[in-house]
Design a protein around this motif. Structure first.
Motif, PDB file in Angstrom:
ATOM      1  N   SER A 150       1.424  15.335   1.865  1.00  0.00           N
ATOM      2  CA  SER A 150       1.700  13.949   1.493  1.00  0.00           C
ATOM      3  C   SER A 150       2.903  13.408   2.261  1.00  0.00           C
ATOM      4  O   SER A 150       2.925  12.224   2.630  1.00  0.00           O
ATOM      5  N   LYS A 170       2.855   6.461   7.708  1.00  0.00           N
ATOM      6  CA  LYS A 170       2.771   5.075   7.246  1.00  0.00           C
ATOM      7  C   LYS A 170       4.114   4.365   7.395  1.00  0.00           C
ATOM      8  O   LYS A 170       4.161   3.177   7.745  1.00  0.00           O
ATOM      9  N   LYS A 216       2.137   1.770  -3.474  1.00  0.00           N
ATOM     10  CA  LYS A 216       1.049   2.237  -4.330  1.00  0.00           C
ATOM     11  C   LYS A 216       0.756   3.715  -4.083  1.00  0.00           C
ATOM     12  O   LYS A 216       0.478   4.471  -5.029  1.00  0.00           O
ATOM     13  N   ASP A 217       0.827   4.133  -2.826  1.00  0.00           N
ATOM     14  CA  ASP A 217       0.578   5.538  -2.508  1.00  0.00           C
ATOM     15  C   ASP A 217       1.628   6.443  -3.140  1.00  0.00           C
ATOM     16  O   ASP A 217       1.311   7.522  -3.646  1.00  0.00           O
ATOM     17  N   GLU A 220       1.761  12.360   5.692  1.00  0.00           N
ATOM     18  CA  GLU A 220       0.989  11.121   5.630  1.00  0.00           C
ATOM     19  C   GLU A 220       1.890   9.921   5.377  1.00  0.00           C
ATOM     20  O   GLU A 220       1.737   8.865   6.014  1.00  0.00           O
ATOM     21  N   LEU A 221       2.842  10.062   4.460  1.00  0.00           N
ATOM     22  CA  LEU A 221       3.747   8.954   4.146  1.00  0.00           C
ATOM     23  C   LEU A 221       4.676   8.645   5.312  1.00  0.00           C
ATOM     24  O   LEU A 221       5.005   7.479   5.563  1.00  0.00           O
ATOM     25  N   ASN A 243       0.827  -1.219   0.000  1.00  0.00           N
ATOM     26  CA  ASN A 243       0.000   0.000   0.000  1.00  0.00           C
ATOM     27  C   ASN A 243       0.853   1.258   0.000  1.00  0.00           C
ATOM     28  O   ASN A 243       0.506   2.253  -0.648  1.00  0.00           O
ATOM     29  N   HIS A 244       1.982   1.197   0.717  1.00  0.00           N
ATOM     30  CA  HIS A 244       2.879   2.359   0.756  1.00  0.00           C
ATOM     31  C   HIS A 244       3.470   2.634  -0.625  1.00  0.00           C
ATOM     32  O   HIS A 244       3.541   3.790  -1.077  1.00  0.00           O
ATOM     33  N   SER A 291       0.975   6.502  -6.881  1.00  0.00           N
ATOM     34  CA  SER A 291      -0.239   7.271  -7.156  1.00  0.00           C
ATOM     35  C   SER A 291       0.010   8.765  -7.008  1.00  0.00           C
ATOM     36  O   SER A 291      -0.428   9.567  -7.856  1.00  0.00           O
ATOM     37  N   TYR A 292       0.719   9.142  -5.955  1.00  0.00           N
ATOM     38  CA  TYR A 292       0.995  10.567  -5.754  1.00  0.00           C
ATOM     39  C   TYR A 292       1.886  11.117  -6.868  1.00  0.00           C
ATOM     40  O   TYR A 292       1.674  12.226  -7.366  1.00  0.00           O
TER      41      TYR A 292
END
Length: 486
Positions: free
Chosen positions: A357, A364, A284-285, A360-361, A281-282, A288-289
């Motif tokens: 971002s 995570k 992918k984030d 947030e990252l 998921n990390h 995506s960003y």
């Protein structure tokens, strides 16, 4: 098993069991003080308190077990050396390495048991402990509020004159102060004659229903002159409902990260499965960003501006003028200021997006690192038992003191250093300053050479510190200066 091995093992086990029980109850008492606010004055029966402490007790084993091995090793081998039992062994041709043989096998077995305990018992106990605290609050909502004193629940402080009813969920003379939005001071005061606490087993909220009361609120003003008039609003009510989130009631000052996260409730297989999901998921984030930022700039620069609609796009101007090093030079003077404003606003928006971002990252990444630390800790506790034995046994043989005096001093110094390095390494790993592997194993990596050195010096009958190495150069220097003066 030979008689000597049986004697050494029996001596160590008796000391180890005594030390472990004493230290275990000391740490349990420390836990009682940490959770005294949850236990005292809550009308909990003895069975519930014992159950509460039973689920908490496995979490102290990772601290108690290595310390018990360290102290028991120093005391046991210190007693052997103090009573000249090692001298008798050596005179019979039995070295210290041979005397440690049976205990080494026992410590290896203990390390394996510690690993199984950390992998299976502690996660289950941690899960049940947190759920028990939650169920206590749900079954006895009066726990959230103490009688005759202000209790903090969320951003409210509540005081009641009396609690009554079957579960003490009925309140009399309720006073509530609500903290301001800034978190400093209070701007709302609520007083009620009666109140009732309601909570269901499957609910995450605690509901407080107030009856026959008044609501007072200081009205915030922008002008300081108006503030001197002390404006406020007042209203009366027959019924007033306040909902509290139970999550803050389930947290404690100790091990806040453990309670806030689920990584300490998982075994190795569950941690690996969770880590795979978190890392995927990390990634992918991040992708995506990156794609979103790319699409934002492509779409922004690809569309024609309000100036280029009447003329040509920037791309067409570039084609027309050839290789242009500075695009601003091909714009009209009246267009440049607007382009600068657009670029400035775009940079500000991009900076804000990147900072948000990034925060947030980082959260995570910290969560992933905490899961890695929880995974490595299950192996660290097993190795810590072996490490503490090979530090404690040589120290006991070198200092030649048993009992509870000097051994406790050495044990506490070694364990404090070990624990400090361990906490320091984990903090660095959580902030992603170092890898989680090195953060979890930092104390073991640093102290392993110390254990090897102490074992070497003890098995070769070398003292803890060879003073000749320090004093001989100094004596030679003094002799050389005195000879030069003569």
């Amino acid at each position: 098993m030979k008689i000597l091995d049986r004697y050494i093992l029996t001596s160590f086990l008796s000391t180890f069991a005594t030390v472990f029980v004493i230290l275990f109850f000391i740490f349990i008492l420390q836990g009682i003080w940490l959770f005294i606010a949850d236990l005292a004055g809550k009308d909990l029966d003895s069975y519930l308190i014992i159950k509460f402490l039973t689920f908490y007790s496995p979490t102290v084993v990772p601290l108690v077990l290595p310390l018990s091995v360290l102290l028991a090793s120093i005391m046991t081998f210190g007693n052997f050396a103090e009573n000249y039992e090692f001298a008798a062994m050596k005179s019979s041709g039995i070295s210290l390495r041979r005397a440690m043989h049976s205990l080494t096998i026992f410590i290896l077995g203990l390390s394996f048991v510690a690993f199984l305990f950390a992998n299976n018992i502690i996660p289950q106990a941690q899960f049940k402990f947190i759920n028990l605290r939650k169920s206590i609050v749900q079954q006895k909502p009066s726990m959230a509020i103490a009688e005759g004193q202000f209790s903090t629940v969320g951003n409210h402080t509540i005081k009641v004159a009396e609690k009554y009813g079957d579960n003490d969920n009925l309140l009399r003379d309720v006073t509530i102060h609500k903290l301001s939005n800034l978190g400093v001071g209070t701007n709302v005061v609520i007083k009620a004659k009666r109140g009732e606490l309601i909570s269901t087993e499957n609910s995450n909220f605690l509901q407080l229903i107030l009856f026959d009361g008044n609501y007072y609120e200081d009205v915030p003003v922008k002008n300081y002159a108006e503030k001197n008039k002390v404006p406020f609003a007042k209203s009366a009510f027959k019924k007033y409902i306040i909902n509290f989130d139970l999550a803050p009631l389930q947290k404690t000052d100790m091990d806040a990260d453990q309670i806030a996260n689920t990584n300490n409730m998982l075994n190795i297989n569950e941690l690996r499965y969770t880590l795979d999901s978190l890392e995927i998921n990390h990634k992918k984030d991040i992708i995506s960003y990156t794609e979103n930022m790319k699409q934002r700039y492509v779409s922004f620069y690809a569309q024609p501006t309000k100036y280029s609609r009447k003329d040509t796009t920037v791309a067409e101007k570039v084609k027309k003028n050839g290789n242009v090093k500075d695009l601003i030079t091909i714009l009209q003077p009246n267009q440049k200021s607007s382009v600068y404003d657009i670029a400035k606003a775009n940079i500000a928006n991009t900076k804000f997006s990147i900072e948000g971002s990034k925060f947030e990252l980082e959260g995570k990444i910290k969560n992933i690192n905490n899961h890695w630390l929880a995974l490595y800790d299950k192996f660290v506790i097993a190795y810590a038992c072996l490490l503490m034995f090979f530090i404690g046994a040589p120290i006991g043989a070198i200092i030649r003191k048993g009992g509870l005096g000097l051994p406790i001093v050495f044990a506490m110094v070694v364990f404090i250093v070990y624990h400090f390095i361990n906490v320091f390494g984990k903090k660095l790993a959580q902030e992603d300053a170092i890898t989680p592997f090195f953060g979890a194993w930092m104390s073991s990596i640093i102290l392993t050479p110390v254990a090897i050195l102490l074992t070497y010096r003890a098995t070769n009958d070398i003292g803890l510190v060879n003073m000749d190495v320090i004093l001989q150069p100094i004596l030679k220097l003094f002799k050389k200066r005195s000879s030069e003066q003569n």
